[in-house]
Design a protein around this motif. Sequence first.
Motif, PDB file in Angstrom:
ATOM      1  N   ILE A 276      22.811   6.960  -7.430  1.00  0.00           N
ATOM      2  CA  ILE A 276      22.063   8.166  -7.113  1.00  0.00           C
ATOM      3  C   ILE A 276      20.857   7.773  -6.270  1.00  0.00           C
ATOM      4  CG2 ILE A 276      22.764   9.306  -9.252  1.00  0.00           C
ATOM      5  CD1 ILE A 276      19.891   8.728 -10.280  1.00  0.00           C
ATOM      6  N   ASN A 277      20.241   8.741  -5.621  1.00  0.00           N
ATOM      7  CA  ASN A 277      19.013   8.483  -4.874  1.00  0.00           C
ATOM      8  C   ASN A 277      17.838   8.488  -5.840  1.00  0.00           C
ATOM      9  OD1 ASN A 277      20.173   8.222  -2.355  1.00  0.00           O
ATOM     10  ND2 ASN A 277      20.056  10.399  -1.912  1.00  0.00           N
ATOM     11  N   ILE A 278      17.108   7.397  -5.851  1.00  0.00           N
ATOM     12  CA  ILE A 278      15.944   7.264  -6.728  1.00  0.00           C
ATOM     13  C   ILE A 278      14.683   7.315  -5.871  1.00  0.00           C
ATOM     14  CG2 ILE A 278      14.723   5.720  -8.312  1.00  0.00           C
ATOM     15  CD1 ILE A 278      17.455   4.692  -9.198  1.00  0.00           C
ATOM     16  N   SER A 279      13.796   8.230  -6.192  1.00  0.00           N
ATOM     17  CA  SER A 279      12.537   8.381  -5.472  1.00  0.00           C
ATOM     18  C   SER A 279      11.413   7.764  -6.300  1.00  0.00           C
ATOM     19  CB  SER A 279      12.241   9.857  -5.203  1.00  0.00           C
ATOM     20  OG  SER A 279      13.283  10.448  -4.462  1.00  0.00           O
ATOM     21  N   GLY A 280      10.390   7.316  -5.614  1.00  0.00           N
ATOM     22  CA  GLY A 280       9.287   6.708  -6.340  1.00  0.00           C
ATOM     23  C   GLY A 280       8.017   6.645  -5.531  1.00  0.00           C
ATOM     24  N   HIS A 281       6.955   6.227  -6.206  1.00  0.00           N
ATOM     25  CA  HIS A 281       5.650   6.107  -5.564  1.00  0.00           C
ATOM     26  C   HIS A 281       5.016   4.789  -5.990  1.00  0.00           C
ATOM     27  CE1 HIS A 281       1.211   7.046  -5.187  1.00  0.00           C
ATOM     28  NE2 HIS A 281       1.680   7.193  -3.960  1.00  0.00           N
ATOM     29  N   ILE A 282       4.473   4.069  -5.022  1.00  0.00           N
ATOM     30  CA  ILE A 282       3.821   2.786  -5.283  1.00  0.00           C
ATOM     31  C   ILE A 282       2.321   3.013  -5.392  1.00  0.00           C
ATOM     32  CG2 ILE A 282       3.338   0.497  -4.350  1.00  0.00           C
ATOM     33  CD1 ILE A 282       6.101   0.660  -2.969  1.00  0.00           C
ATOM     34  N   GLN A 283       1.736   2.473  -6.440  1.00  0.00           N
ATOM     35  CA  GLN A 283       0.305   2.621  -6.667  1.00  0.00           C
ATOM     36  C   GLN A 283      -0.363   1.255  -6.632  1.00  0.00           C
ATOM     37  OE1 GLN A 283       0.299   4.567 -10.465  1.00  0.00           O
ATOM     38  NE2 GLN A 283       0.554   6.623  -9.587  1.00  0.00           N
ATOM     39  N   SER A 284      -1.494   1.188  -5.947  1.00  0.00           N
ATOM     40  CA  SER A 284      -2.261  -0.051  -5.879  1.00  0.00           C
ATOM     41  C   SER A 284      -3.622   0.249  -5.279  1.00  0.00           C
ATOM     42  CB  SER A 284      -1.530  -1.103  -5.036  1.00  0.00           C
ATOM     43  OG  SER A 284      -2.255  -2.318  -5.042  1.00  0.00           O
ATOM     44  N   ASN A 285      -4.517  -0.734  -5.349  1.00  0.00           N
ATOM     45  CA  ASN A 285      -5.853  -0.552  -4.789  1.00  0.00           C
ATOM     46  C   ASN A 285      -5.881  -0.746  -3.277  1.00  0.00           C
ATOM     47  OD1 ASN A 285      -6.933  -0.117  -7.358  1.00  0.00           O
ATOM     48  ND2 ASN A 285      -7.202  -2.312  -7.710  1.00  0.00           N
ATOM     49  N   GLY A 286      -4.854  -1.421  -2.721  1.00  0.00           N
ATOM     50  CA  GLY A 286      -4.830  -1.728  -1.292  1.00  0.00           C
ATOM     51  C   GLY A 286      -3.870  -0.866  -0.513  1.00  0.00           C
ATOM     52  N   ASP A 287      -3.461  -1.380   0.643  1.00  0.00           N
ATOM     53  CA  ASP A 287      -2.536  -0.678   1.517  1.00  0.00           C
ATOM     54  C   ASP A 287      -1.148  -0.629   0.881  1.00  0.00           C
ATOM     55  OD1 ASP A 287      -1.334   0.536   3.648  1.00  0.00           O
ATOM     56  OD2 ASP A 287      -1.233  -1.255   4.900  1.00  0.00           O
ATOM     57  N   ILE A 288      -0.578   0.569   0.793  1.00  0.00           N
ATOM     58  CA  ILE A 288       0.735   0.721   0.139  1.00  0.00           C
ATOM     59  C   ILE A 288       1.818   1.119   1.139  1.00  0.00           C
ATOM     60  CG2 ILE A 288      -0.087   1.183  -2.195  1.00  0.00           C
ATOM     61  CD1 ILE A 288      -0.047   4.137  -1.596  1.00  0.00           C
ATOM     62  N   GLU A 289       1.539   0.960   2.421  1.00  0.00           N
ATOM     63  CA  GLU A 289       2.550   1.245   3.448  1.00  0.00           C
ATOM     64  C   GLU A 289       3.341  -0.022   3.749  1.00  0.00           C
ATOM     65  OE1 GLU A 289       2.909   3.229   7.939  1.00  0.00           O
ATOM     66  OE2 GLU A 289       0.956   2.661   7.124  1.00  0.00           O
ATOM     67  N   ASN A 290       4.635   0.145   4.057  1.00  0.00           N
ATOM     68  CA  ASN A 290       5.518  -0.965   4.429  1.00  0.00           C
ATOM     69  C   ASN A 290       5.719  -1.987   3.309  1.00  0.00           C
ATOM     70  OD1 ASN A 290       6.262  -0.157   7.006  1.00  0.00           O
ATOM     71  ND2 ASN A 290       4.459  -1.063   7.943  1.00  0.00           N
ATOM     72  N   VAL A 291       5.635  -1.549   2.063  1.00  0.00           N
ATOM     73  CA  VAL A 291       6.034  -2.414   0.941  1.00  0.00           C
ATOM     74  C   VAL A 291       7.566  -2.444   0.924  1.00  0.00           C
ATOM     75  CG1 VAL A 291       6.034  -2.712  -1.560  1.00  0.00           C
ATOM     76  CG2 VAL A 291       3.972  -1.892  -0.393  1.00  0.00           C
ATOM     77  N   HIS A 292       8.139  -3.625   0.833  1.00  0.00           N
ATOM     78  CA  HIS A 292       9.598  -3.751   0.872  1.00  0.00           C
ATOM     79  C   HIS A 292      10.184  -3.420  -0.502  1.00  0.00           C
ATOM     80  CE1 HIS A 292       8.790  -6.949   4.180  1.00  0.00           C
ATOM     81  NE2 HIS A 292       8.594  -5.711   4.597  1.00  0.00           N
ATOM     82  N   VAL A 293      11.107  -2.467  -0.503  1.00  0.00           N
ATOM     83  CA  VAL A 293      11.803  -2.072  -1.735  1.00  0.00           C
ATOM     84  C   VAL A 293      13.262  -2.485  -1.574  1.00  0.00           C
ATOM     85  CG1 VAL A 293      12.343  -0.197  -3.310  1.00  0.00           C
ATOM     86  CG2 VAL A 293      10.235  -0.115  -1.951  1.00  0.00           C
ATOM     87  N   ILE A 294      13.709  -3.431  -2.408  1.00  0.00           N
ATOM     88  CA  ILE A 294      15.040  -4.019  -2.246  1.00  0.00           C
ATOM     89  C   ILE A 294      15.860  -3.792  -3.509  1.00  0.00           C
ATOM     90  CG2 ILE A 294      16.306  -6.160  -1.767  1.00  0.00           C
ATOM     91  CD1 ILE A 294      13.588  -7.260  -0.679  1.00  0.00           C
ATOM     92  N   ASN A 295      17.033  -3.200  -3.332  1.00  0.00           N
ATOM     93  CA  ASN A 295      18.002  -3.147  -4.439  1.00  0.00           C
ATOM     94  C   ASN A 295      18.814  -4.437  -4.354  1.00  0.00           C
ATOM     95  OD1 ASN A 295      20.224  -2.742  -6.145  1.00  0.00           O
ATOM     96  ND2 ASN A 295      20.182  -0.528  -5.837  1.00  0.00           N
ATOM     97  N   LYS A 296      18.407  -5.421  -5.151  1.00  0.00           N
ATOM     98  CA  LYS A 296      19.013  -6.748  -5.074  1.00  0.00           C
ATOM     99  C   LYS A 296      20.477  -6.728  -5.494  1.00  0.00           C
ATOM    100  CE  LYS A 296      17.391  -9.998  -7.805  1.00  0.00           C
ATOM    101  NZ  LYS A 296      16.484 -11.028  -8.375  1.00  0.00           N
ATOM    102  N   THR A 297      20.831  -5.815  -6.377  1.00  0.00           N
ATOM    103  CA  THR A 297      22.216  -5.730  -6.848  1.00  0.00           C
ATOM    104  C   THR A 297      23.136  -5.144  -5.783  1.00  0.00           C
ATOM    105  OG1 THR A 297      21.348  -5.369  -9.082  1.00  0.00           O
ATOM    106  CG2 THR A 297      23.678  -4.902  -8.718  1.00  0.00           C
ATOM    107  N   ALA A 298      22.692  -4.044  -5.161  1.00  0.00           N
ATOM    108  CA  ALA A 298      23.520  -3.356  -4.160  1.00  0.00           C
ATOM    109  C   ALA A 298      23.322  -3.909  -2.753  1.00  0.00           C
ATOM    110  CB  ALA A 298      23.200  -1.863  -4.163  1.00  0.00           C
TER     111      ALA A 298
END
Length: 268
Positions: A35-57
């Motif tokens: 399924i399509n999984i949506s999410g949000h990355i939270q941090s104190n710094g820049d959160i653009e261009n964080v690599h999200v990898i499905n290592k299994t697929a």
Amino acid sequence: MKQKLLILIMSLYSIVSLAQNKEPIDNENTLFQSINISGHIQSNGDIENVHVINKTAQIFTVSNGKGFFEISGKISDTLVFSSVQYQLKEIIIDSRIYQSGICNVSLQDKVNELDEVIVGKILTGNLMSDIKNTEGDPPINFYDVGIPGYAGKIATQSERRLNEATTGAGIIPLNPIINAITGRTKMLKNHIEIERREALMQNIKARLSNDFFASNPMDEDLRMDFFYFCADDENFIKHCKSQTDFKILIFLRQKYRQYIKNLTSTED
């Protein structure tokens, strides 16, 4: 009348029996569907261009300017969140994430701890005393002594040679003419093009290699050859220079498929 009533009762009995004997829907099989999984990355710094990898697929994406992302996954898939400024984080998709379709992540800053190093004399906190104990002269540059200097980008050796080959003194400079006829100018331009491709390739390798091979497995001894294979592509500069990491990863994935296909055909 009794006959009609008997037929009605038998029909109702048949329907109830079929309903009771019908096998329940196998909900477990749905857990193995992506399924399509949506999410949000939270941090104190820049959160653009964080690599999200499905290592299994073996698929990937990157977060947008506000830290939101979307990626396909199923139960037990491992999601890897990677960026230069953050610690690597892995999350396994469980039933809660799968049923909600939401995976929010908090990343921690990457801190490189160094051993304590004392350079020079230890300061006491007494300003006058510390000034007297401090040695060294301030640096001198060409502005201080009134000498005109060049503050632009420093040219490489090949660029300096090309400049020398295409310029000259006199009303009709002979250097550019001779070098154009002999082919030296063309040769120097080719050298510069190769150097620029090499520099860009090494930069991409240093920044994206770990994340790319996390979802695109390859033997360690083949990886350098793969990057040279990418750099040899006539569209390498177009697809990789001044582009986002996501676009570069898409280009690398296309070249990965070609590279693996070439290896397979060679082995056959």
